[in-house]
Write an enzyme that holds these catalytic residues in place. Structure first.
Site, short mmCIF file in Angstrom:
data_model
loop_
_atom_site.label_atom_id
_atom_site.label_comp_id
_atom_site.label_asym_id
_atom_site.label_seq_id
_atom_site.Cartn_x
_atom_site.Cartn_y
_atom_site.Cartn_z
NE ARG A 183 42.89 8.11 -9.93
CZ ARG A 183 41.81 7.99 -9.16
NH1 ARG A 183 40.83 8.88 -9.20
NH2 ARG A 183 41.72 6.97 -8.33
CB SER A 259 49.18 4.25 -8.74
OG SER A 259 48.55 3.89 -7.57
CD GLU A 357 47.90 7.65 -11.32
OE1 GLU A 357 47.40 6.53 -11.23
OE2 GLU A 357 47.86 8.48 -10.41
P1 NAP Z 1 43.29 -0.17 -3.44
O1 NAP Z 1 42.49 0.24 -2.26
O2 NAP Z 1 44.20 -1.34 -3.36
O3 NAP Z 1 42.33 -0.39 -4.66
C1 NAP Z 1 42.88 -0.82 -5.89
C2 NAP Z 1 42.02 -0.31 -6.98
O4 NAP Z 1 40.76 -0.91 -6.85
C3 NAP Z 1 41.81 1.18 -6.91
O5 NAP Z 1 42.42 1.75 -8.02
C4 NAP Z 1 40.31 1.37 -6.90
O6 NAP Z 1 39.82 2.18 -7.95
C5 NAP Z 1 39.75 -0.01 -7.16
N1 NAP Z 1 38.62 -0.27 -6.25
C6 NAP Z 1 38.66 -0.82 -5.04
N2 NAP Z 1 37.42 -0.91 -4.52
C7 NAP Z 1 36.59 -0.38 -5.43
C8 NAP Z 1 35.19 -0.18 -5.48
N3 NAP Z 1 34.39 -0.54 -4.47
N4 NAP Z 1 34.65 0.41 -6.58
C9 NAP Z 1 35.44 0.78 -7.58
N5 NAP Z 1 36.77 0.62 -7.60
C10 NAP Z 1 37.34 0.03 -6.54
O7 NAP Z 1 44.14 1.11 -3.98
P2 NAP Z 1 45.48 1.77 -3.44
O8 NAP Z 1 46.50 1.65 -4.47
O9 NAP Z 1 45.79 1.32 -2.03
O10 NAP Z 1 45.02 3.30 -3.36
C11 NAP Z 1 44.06 3.72 -2.42
C12 NAP Z 1 43.15 4.74 -3.08
O11 NAP Z 1 43.91 5.87 -3.53
C13 NAP Z 1 42.41 4.18 -4.29
O12 NAP Z 1 41.10 4.65 -4.33
C14 NAP Z 1 43.24 4.74 -5.43
O13 NAP Z 1 42.54 4.89 -6.61
C15 NAP Z 1 43.65 6.07 -4.89
N6 NAP Z 1 44.80 6.62 -5.61
C16 NAP Z 1 44.59 7.74 -6.37
C17 NAP Z 1 45.61 8.27 -7.11
C18 NAP Z 1 45.33 9.50 -7.93
O14 NAP Z 1 44.29 10.14 -7.78
N7 NAP Z 1 46.21 9.84 -8.80
C19 NAP Z 1 46.86 7.68 -7.10
C20 NAP Z 1 47.07 6.56 -6.29
C21 NAP Z 1 46.01 6.01 -5.57
P3 NAP Z 1 39.89 3.77 -7.93
O15 NAP Z 1 41.26 4.08 -8.43
O16 NAP Z 1 38.86 4.18 -8.93
O17 NAP Z 1 39.62 4.24 -6.57
#
Ligand code: NAP
Length: 362
Positions: A183, A259, A357
Site C-alpha cells: 500500500r 477501509s 489509510e
Molecule cells: P477481507 O476480505 O475482509 O480481508 C480482511 C483483511 O484480511 C484484508 O486486509 C486482507 O489483507 C487480509 N487477508 C485475508 N485473507 C488473507 C490471506 N489469505 N493472506 C493475507 N492476508 C489476508 O477484506 P475487505 O475489507 O473485504 O477487502 C477486500 C480486499 O480489498 C482485501 O484484499 C483488501 O485488502 C482490499 N482493499 C484494498 C484497499 C487498497 O488497496 N487501498 C482498500 C480496501 C480494501 P490484504 O489487505 O493484504 O489483502
C-alpha cells in the site's frame, strides 16, 4: 469561474492559459466521504499537455498544486485547500504490443478503474480481475499500490508516464522506479517524492493465461460454493464483485472512503503476547519476523462493530467495521473526532496504534 484565455490579469500576473480554472469549489463533491471545505482553484485536466501549463501558473502564483482522481481515498480538511486542485480526467485505453499470450494496455490516468478492469476482462485478459470494483481512477492505483485478494497493481504495471514538477519534464518511470511496497510507493512517501509527480498514464502487462491458485480463502470458498472450477478472469471478476458488493457499501450511495485504517503489521514478539490473551486474533504472515493482523477485528473487539456515533454522525459499516460511513456528519472535524475515539480505544485495549489509510489534505 475564471476564464483564463489569452492575457488575464489576476493578482497582476499575466497568464497564457487556454483553460478554465474554477474558483471556490466545494471539495465535498471531490471526496466520496462528502466532507471538506472549498478549493481556491480547481481545474479539470483532460489532456496531459494541460499539466505543465497549470503547474507553471500555480508556481507563478505561489500556490501549492495537488492532483486527484475521484476522491475515493481523500479526506479534505474543513478549511479547504488554498491552492490549485487538478482533477485528473485524462482518458485513453489503448492495447499495444499484442502477441498470443499477452498485451500491453496503456491507460489514461483519469479512466474509471473498474471500467478498465471490465474492458480488459471482456477481452479475455488476466492480471487485474482481482482488483474489480475498487473505486477511483486508474492513475490513482500506483500511488498506494492498490491491492485486493493478494494481488497488487505492482504485479502488472510495466511503466507510467508522469509530469515531474521538479525537473518540469514528462518522464517514464518503470515499475522498479516506483519503489512499490505494501500500500505504498515513492509517490505517497513523504520521505521521497510525495507531490512531485503528476501521473498521466499507466501501462499494464496483461496475459491470456488463467489466474492461478492459491486464492484468498474468502474467494476460494465463494468459487467452491458456486461449483466454479475453471478460473477464468471473468469468473474471478464476477466472484470479487459479488463478495465486495455484499460486504462493502457503494460510495455512490453511501458516503465512505473504503477501509479507514491499515491492517497493522506488528513484531512477532508483540503478536505472541497478544495471541496469549486473544487466541482468536486473525493474522497473516508478513515480512520477516512480522505479522499482519486484522484492523477490522481490533475495531470489533474495541466495541465498534455496527456502531453509530450519535455525537459525530459517523458509523461503522455493519458488515465491515473498517469502513467509516458518513451518515449525517456536518464537517470533517466530526469525522476526525470519531477517528480519534477509535484510535484511542484500540490503543488502550491492545497497545496498537491504528494508522489512517485515506489521505488527509488541508
Ligand atoms: P477481507 O476480505 O475482509 O480481508 C480482511 C483483511 O484480511 C484484508 O486486509 C486482507 O489483507 C487480509 N487477508 C485475508 N485473507 C488473507 C490471506 N489469505 N493472506 C493475507 N492476508 C489476508 O477484506 P475487505 O475489507 O473485504 O477487502 C477486500 C480486499 O480489498 C482485501 O484484499 C483488501 O485488502 C482490499 N482493499 C484494498 C484497499 C487498497 O488497496 N487501498 C482498500 C480496501 C480494501 P490484504 O489487505 O493484504 O489483502
Amino acid at each position: 469561474m475564471l476564464r483564463l484565455l489569452g492575457q488575464v490579469s489576476k493578482r497582476a500576473v499575466t497568464i497564457n492559459l487556454t483553460m478554465n480554472i474554477e474558483t471556490h469549489i466545494s471539495l465535498a463533491n471531490h471526496s466520496t466521504m462528502r466532507l471538506g471545505g472549498t478549493a481556491d482553484y480547481l481545474l479539470k485536466v483532460t489532456e496531459a499537455s494541460m499539466i505543465p501549463e497549470a503547474i507553471t501558473w500555480a508556481k507563478e502564483h505561489n500556490l501549492p498544486t495537488i492532483m486527484i482522481g475521484d476522491g475515493s481515498n481523500i479526506i479534505w480538511g474543513d478549511e479547504g485547500y488554498s491552492g490549485l486542485v487538478l482533477v485528473n480526467q485524462i482518458s485513453g485505453f489503448e492495447i499495444q504490443k499484442v502477441d498470443q499470450k499477452a498485451a500491453y494496455f496503456k491507460i489514461g490516468a483519469g479512466e474509471n478503474w473498474d471500467k478498465v478492469v471490465e474492458k480488459s476482462v471482456d477481452r479475455g485478459y488476466s492480471g487485474i480481475e482481482f482488483l474489480s470494483l475498487i473505486p477511483g481512477t486508474a492513475g490513482a492505483t500506483p500511488i498506494q499500490n492498490v491491492g485486493a485478494y493478494g494481488r497488487e497493481i505492482k504485479d502488472v504495471l510495466i511503466e507510467l508516464e508522469a509530469y515531474d514538477s521538479l525537473t518540469n519534464k514528462f518522464v517514464k518511470l518503470t515499475n522498479d522506479e516506483c519503489s512499490f511496497d505494501y500500500r505504498m510507493s515513492r509517490f505517497k512517501n513523504p520521505d521521497t517524492d510525495k507531490g512531485r509527480f503528476f501521473i498521466s498514464s499507466i501501462t499494464l502487462s496483461l496475459t491470456k493465461a488463467h489466474p492461478q491458485k492459491p486464492f484468498y480463502s474468502v474467494l476460494q470458498n465463494y468459487l467452491n460454493e458456486k461449483n466454479i472450477s475453471e478460473y477464468t478472469p471473468a469468473e474471478i471478476r464476477k466472484a470479487v464483485i459479488a463478495i465486495r458488493s455484499n460486504k462493502l457499501p457503494n460510495p455512490k450511495e453511501v458516503a465512505n472512503c473504503g477501509s479507514f485504517f491499515f491492517n497493522p503489521i506488528i513484531t512477532m514478539e508483540k503478536f505472541v503476547q497478544l495471541q496469549s490473551t486473544y487466541p482468536a486474533i486473525p493474522n497473516w504472515p508478513s515480512e520477516e519476523n512480522k505479522v499482519k493482523i486484522s484492523a477490522a477485528w481490533l475495531l470489533e473487539q474495541a466495541g465498534f462493530k455496527n456502531y453509530q456515533d450519535k455525537e459525530t454522525g459517523i458509523k461503522t459499516w455493519p458488515k465491515q467495521p473498517l469502513v467509516l460511513v458518513n451518515i449525517s456528519a456536518k464537517d470533517t472535524s466530526s469525522l476526525l473526532k470519531f477517528r480519534t475515539k477509535i484510535i484511542d480505544k484500540v490503543y488502550d485495549k491492545f497497545g496498537i496504534e491504528l494508522k489512517q489509510e485515506p489521505e488527509f489534505i488541508s
